[in-house]
Write a protein that holds these residues in place. Structure first.
Motif, short mmCIF file in Angstrom:
data_model
loop_
_atom_site.label_atom_id
_atom_site.label_comp_id
_atom_site.label_asym_id
_atom_site.label_seq_id
_atom_site.Cartn_x
_atom_site.Cartn_y
_atom_site.Cartn_z
N ALA A 3 -30.49 6.61 32.23
CA ALA A 3 -30.17 5.86 33.44
C ALA A 3 -31.26 4.86 33.75
O ALA A 3 -32.44 5.12 33.53
CB ALA A 3 -29.98 6.81 34.61
N THR A 7 -30.21 7.57 40.81
CA THR A 7 -29.62 7.32 42.13
C THR A 7 -29.74 8.54 43.04
O THR A 7 -29.59 8.41 44.25
CB THR A 7 -28.14 6.92 42.01
OG1 THR A 7 -27.44 7.93 41.29
CG2 THR A 7 -28.00 5.59 41.31
N SER A 45 -11.81 4.60 37.06
CA SER A 45 -13.04 4.83 36.30
C SER A 45 -12.85 4.47 34.83
O SER A 45 -13.77 3.91 34.21
CB SER A 45 -13.47 6.29 36.44
OG SER A 45 -13.72 6.60 37.80
N CYS A 50 -16.57 3.52 33.52
CA CYS A 50 -17.55 4.40 34.15
C CYS A 50 -17.41 5.81 33.59
O CYS A 50 -16.59 6.60 34.06
CB CYS A 50 -17.40 4.41 35.67
SG CYS A 50 -18.66 5.42 36.49
N PHE A 52 -19.51 8.28 33.73
CA PHE A 52 -19.95 9.30 34.68
C PHE A 52 -18.80 9.75 35.57
O PHE A 52 -18.52 10.94 35.71
CB PHE A 52 -21.12 8.78 35.53
CG PHE A 52 -21.70 9.80 36.46
CD1 PHE A 52 -22.69 10.66 36.04
CD2 PHE A 52 -21.25 9.91 37.77
CE1 PHE A 52 -23.24 11.61 36.90
CE2 PHE A 52 -21.77 10.85 38.64
CZ PHE A 52 -22.78 11.71 38.19
N CYS A 53 -18.09 8.79 36.17
CA CYS A 53 -16.98 9.13 37.07
C CYS A 53 -15.78 9.66 36.31
O CYS A 53 -15.08 10.56 36.80
CB CYS A 53 -16.59 7.93 37.92
SG CYS A 53 -17.80 7.52 39.21
N ASN A 138 -17.93 3.41 40.82
CA ASN A 138 -17.94 2.98 39.43
C ASN A 138 -18.98 1.89 39.19
O ASN A 138 -19.74 1.94 38.23
CB ASN A 138 -16.57 2.44 39.00
CG ASN A 138 -15.47 3.47 38.90
OD1 ASN A 138 -14.30 3.08 38.85
ND2 ASN A 138 -15.78 4.74 38.88
N ASN A 141 -22.56 3.20 39.31
CA ASN A 141 -22.89 3.99 38.12
C ASN A 141 -22.98 3.15 36.86
O ASN A 141 -23.83 3.40 36.00
CB ASN A 141 -21.88 5.13 37.94
CG ASN A 141 -22.07 6.21 38.98
OD1 ASN A 141 -23.19 6.50 39.40
ND2 ASN A 141 -20.99 6.81 39.41
N GLN A 146 -25.50 5.35 34.58
CA GLN A 146 -25.51 6.81 34.73
C GLN A 146 -24.83 7.43 33.51
O GLN A 146 -23.70 7.07 33.19
CB GLN A 146 -24.80 7.23 36.01
CG GLN A 146 -25.50 6.76 37.27
CD GLN A 146 -26.96 7.17 37.34
OE1 GLN A 146 -27.29 8.34 37.20
NE2 GLN A 146 -27.83 6.19 37.56
#
Length: 157
Positions: A3, A7, A45, A50, A52-53, A138, A141, A146
């Motif tokens: 990352a 965050t 996402s 994204c 991560f999501c 999104n 991240n 992320q």
């Protein structure tokens, strides 16, 4: 991948994420079905790249009882026979609301009317708000890179 910014350690990012997360309670209060909420979060996402999501919401949906077949077909929902008409309307609104810069005029009247045929006014407000909020998550991240894959349901509360 590492990352760019933690965050969860940044006081500013933690506050912003906390405020965004707090916006999800009214979605439940509005009666927007949890299944629809998760499908919307997953599809936006996926479109936004994204990981991560996508990881988080597919795992949360599975834990809530969503089937592997449906989760595997979210990206190809138009061709899949496993989604209800209401879910399809929500997924179409999600795609148009997520790709808003690609569409001339934003979300079409047809997509909105289709969603309005399946959801009442409060649910529509919740759906539109959810699409905006997941897109914000999104973007945060993706900007901060992320990493995906290590999320476990219940990790954040």
């Amino acid at each position: 991948m590492e990352a760019r910014l933690d965050t969860f350690a940044s006081p500013v990012a933690r506050k912003v994420v906390g405020h965004l997360a707090a916006t999800t309670k009214p979605l439940i209060d509005a009666g927007l079905p949890l299944t629809v909420q998760e499908l919307v979060k997953i599809r936006a996402s996926q479109i936004n790249g994204c990981g991560f999501c996508t990881d988080m919401h597919t795992k949360d949906a599975a834990k809530a009882g969503e089937t592997a077949v449906r989760l595997n077909l979210v990206a190809a929902w138009r061709e899949a026979t496993v989604f209800t008409d209401a879910e399809r309307a929500a997924l179409e609104l999600t795609e148009q609301g997520t790709r808003i810069a690609d569409a001339s005029g934003g979300v079409t009247d047809e997509a909105w009317t289709d969603a309005a045929n399946h959801f009442d006014e409060e649910q529509l407000a919740a759906l539109a708000s959810l699409i905006a909020v997941i897109n914000a998550f999104n973007r945060l991240n993706v900007i901060t890179r992320q990493p995906a894959g290590s999320y476990e349901p219940g990790m954040f509360g």
